[in-house]
Design a protein around this motif. Structure first.
Motif, mmCIF file in Angstrom:
data_model
loop_
_atom_site.group_PDB
_atom_site.id
_atom_site.type_symbol
_atom_site.label_atom_id
_atom_site.label_comp_id
_atom_site.label_asym_id
_atom_site.label_seq_id
_atom_site.Cartn_x
_atom_site.Cartn_y
_atom_site.Cartn_z
ATOM 1 N N ALA A 142 0.828 -0.869 -0.183
ATOM 2 C CA ALA A 142 0.114 0.072 0.116
ATOM 3 C C ALA A 142 1.164 0.975 0.058
ATOM 4 N N LEU A 143 1.864 1.216 0.392
ATOM 5 C CA LEU A 143 2.834 2.361 0.639
ATOM 6 C C LEU A 143 4.687 1.367 0.630
ATOM 7 N N VAL A 144 4.781 2.673 -0.340
ATOM 8 C CA VAL A 144 6.677 2.619 -0.934
ATOM 9 C C VAL A 144 7.449 4.004 0.347
ATOM 10 N N VAL A 145 8.223 3.875 0.806
ATOM 11 C CA VAL A 145 9.077 4.231 1.644
ATOM 12 C C VAL A 145 10.667 3.823 0.932
ATOM 13 N N VAL A 146 11.043 5.356 0.636
ATOM 14 C CA VAL A 146 12.236 5.477 -0.217
ATOM 15 C C VAL A 146 13.196 6.060 0.790
ATOM 16 N N SER A 147 13.971 5.750 1.070
ATOM 17 C CA SER A 147 14.902 6.487 2.332
ATOM 18 C C SER A 147 16.197 7.201 1.370
ATOM 19 N N SER A 148 16.839 8.185 2.152
ATOM 20 C CA SER A 148 18.276 8.204 1.607
ATOM 21 C C SER A 148 19.065 8.704 3.070
ATOM 22 N N VAL A 149 20.366 9.226 3.389
ATOM 23 C CA VAL A 149 21.131 9.737 4.319
ATOM 24 C C VAL A 149 22.656 10.366 3.100
ATOM 25 N N ASN A 150 22.403 9.388 2.359
ATOM 26 C CA ASN A 150 23.554 9.945 1.491
ATOM 27 C C ASN A 150 24.106 11.237 1.187
ATOM 28 N N GLY A 151 22.743 11.902 0.721
ATOM 29 C CA GLY A 151 22.230 13.532 0.127
ATOM 30 C C GLY A 151 22.243 13.269 -1.930
ATOM 31 N N HIS A 152 22.070 11.801 -1.970
ATOM 32 C CA HIS A 152 22.683 11.355 -3.333
ATOM 33 C C HIS A 152 20.300 11.398 -3.661
ATOM 34 N N GLY A 153 19.767 11.527 -3.179
ATOM 35 C CA GLY A 153 18.383 10.766 -2.879
ATOM 36 C C GLY A 153 17.578 11.529 -4.010
ATOM 37 N N PHE A 154 18.069 12.607 -4.008
ATOM 38 C CA PHE A 154 17.187 13.701 -5.080
ATOM 39 C C PHE A 154 17.351 13.030 -6.409
ATOM 40 N N ASN A 155 18.778 12.875 -6.603
ATOM 41 C CA ASN A 155 19.206 11.999 -8.409
ATOM 42 C C ASN A 155 18.674 10.453 -8.309
ATOM 43 N N ASP A 156 18.796 9.604 -7.360
ATOM 44 C CA ASP A 156 18.774 7.993 -7.506
ATOM 45 C C ASP A 156 16.517 8.380 -7.095
ATOM 46 N N GLY A 157 15.650 9.639 -6.342
ATOM 47 C CA GLY A 157 14.676 9.424 -6.413
ATOM 48 C C GLY A 157 13.951 9.427 -7.243
ATOM 49 N N LEU A 158 14.317 10.801 -7.839
ATOM 50 C CA LEU A 158 13.922 10.664 -9.674
ATOM 51 C C LEU A 158 14.305 10.043 -10.257
ATOM 52 N N ARG A 159 14.819 8.488 -10.528
ATOM 53 C CA ARG A 159 15.237 8.366 -11.262
ATOM 54 C C ARG A 159 14.243 6.456 -10.790
ATOM 55 N N LEU A 160 14.032 6.912 -9.696
ATOM 56 C CA LEU A 160 12.756 5.028 -9.286
ATOM 57 C C LEU A 160 12.058 5.996 -9.128
ATOM 58 N N ILE A 161 11.714 7.055 -8.953
ATOM 59 C CA ILE A 161 10.432 7.138 -9.151
ATOM 60 C C ILE A 161 9.436 7.277 -10.825
ATOM 61 N N ARG A 162 10.186 7.594 -11.587
ATOM 62 C CA ARG A 162 9.917 7.601 -12.763
ATOM 63 C C ARG A 162 10.116 6.568 -13.394
ATOM 64 N N ALA A 163 10.808 5.336 -13.004
ATOM 65 C CA ALA A 163 10.593 3.384 -13.306
ATOM 66 C C ALA A 163 9.556 3.221 -12.845
ATOM 67 N N LEU A 164 8.740 3.716 -12.000
ATOM 68 C CA LEU A 164 8.164 2.931 -11.142
ATOM 69 C C LEU A 164 6.693 3.155 -11.818
ATOM 70 N N ARG A 165 6.736 4.540 -11.711
ATOM 71 C CA ARG A 165 5.340 5.131 -12.924
ATOM 72 C C ARG A 165 5.199 4.457 -14.237
ATOM 73 N N ALA A 166 6.686 4.236 -14.508
ATOM 74 C CA ALA A 166 6.540 4.127 -15.837
ATOM 75 C C ALA A 166 5.369 2.109 -16.087
ATOM 76 N N ARG A 167 4.665 2.129 -14.901
ATOM 77 C CA ARG A 167 4.463 0.504 -14.812
ATOM 78 C C ARG A 167 2.876 0.579 -14.874
ATOM 79 N N PRO A 168 2.200 0.662 -15.284
ATOM 80 C CA PRO A 168 0.506 1.151 -15.185
ATOM 81 C C PRO A 168 -0.062 0.568 -13.707
ATOM 82 N N GLU A 169 0.718 -1.313 -13.298
ATOM 83 C CA GLU A 169 0.052 -1.677 -12.331
ATOM 84 C C GLU A 169 0.832 -1.450 -10.972
ATOM 85 N N LEU A 170 1.742 0.356 -11.133
ATOM 86 C CA LEU A 170 2.158 0.931 -9.687
ATOM 87 C C LEU A 170 1.272 2.318 -9.851
ATOM 88 N N ALA A 171 0.373 2.367 -10.543
ATOM 89 C CA ALA A 171 0.155 4.065 -10.541
ATOM 90 C C ALA A 171 -0.753 4.716 -9.707
#
Length: 145
Positions: free
Chosen positions: A62-91
């Motif tokens: 029901a919920l996906v939690v992405v956590s970052s401590v190293n300070g690169h979460g913005f760039n990694d997070g953008l790439r990850l959410i695009r991959a997740l939202r590219a799947r209609p099943e995860l919309a």
């Protein structure tokens, strides 16, 4: 993967970003989520985007939690959410990100806008644990009310 209950489907998928090797944040968040009644599948640190997508498709949290401590979460997070939202099943899956998302440690309104525009339902800044706890407590499919 560390799951809080092997007999129950997880309501939360917890993951670090692909470049973040920190684990203490993931252990702490898992405990917070379990304390409010969620079952948690914790993928751990340095998780490739493809593994997060595959795990979401398999576990249907029901919920996906992405956590970052190293300070690169913005760039990694953008790439990850695009991959997740590219799947209609995860919309319809609720996905949040938080922690230290940039190396300078400053919250940037433009960064938050870009992350939410890309598909995150909420962005939590470092230190917003009470707000995260409140948000997660309202997320459905908790094992305990």
């Amino acid at each position: 993967m560390n799951s809080s209950r092997v007999d129950a489907a997880p309501s939360v998928l917890l993951t670090g970003t692909s470049s973040d090797a920190h684990t203490w944040n993931l252990v702490h968040l898992q405990l917070v989520l379990e304390e409010i009644g969620h079952t948690v599948a914790n993928l751990g640190p340095c998780v490739p985007d493809e593994l997060v997508v595959e795990s979401c498709l398999e576990l249907r949290p029901a919920l996906v939690v992405v956590s970052s401590v190293n300070g690169h979460g913005f760039n990694d997070g953008l790439r990850l959410i695009r991959a997740l939202r590219a799947r209609p099943e995860l919309a319809g899956t609720t996905v949040v990100i938080g922690g230290k998302l940039v190396t300078d440690g400053l919250r940037n309104v433009g960064m938050v806008r870009r992350l939410t525009a890309a598909g995150y339902d909420r962005v939590f800044d470092d230190g917003e644990l009470p707000a995260f706890r409140t948000f997660a407590a309202r997320t459905p499919d908790r094992a305990v009310s």
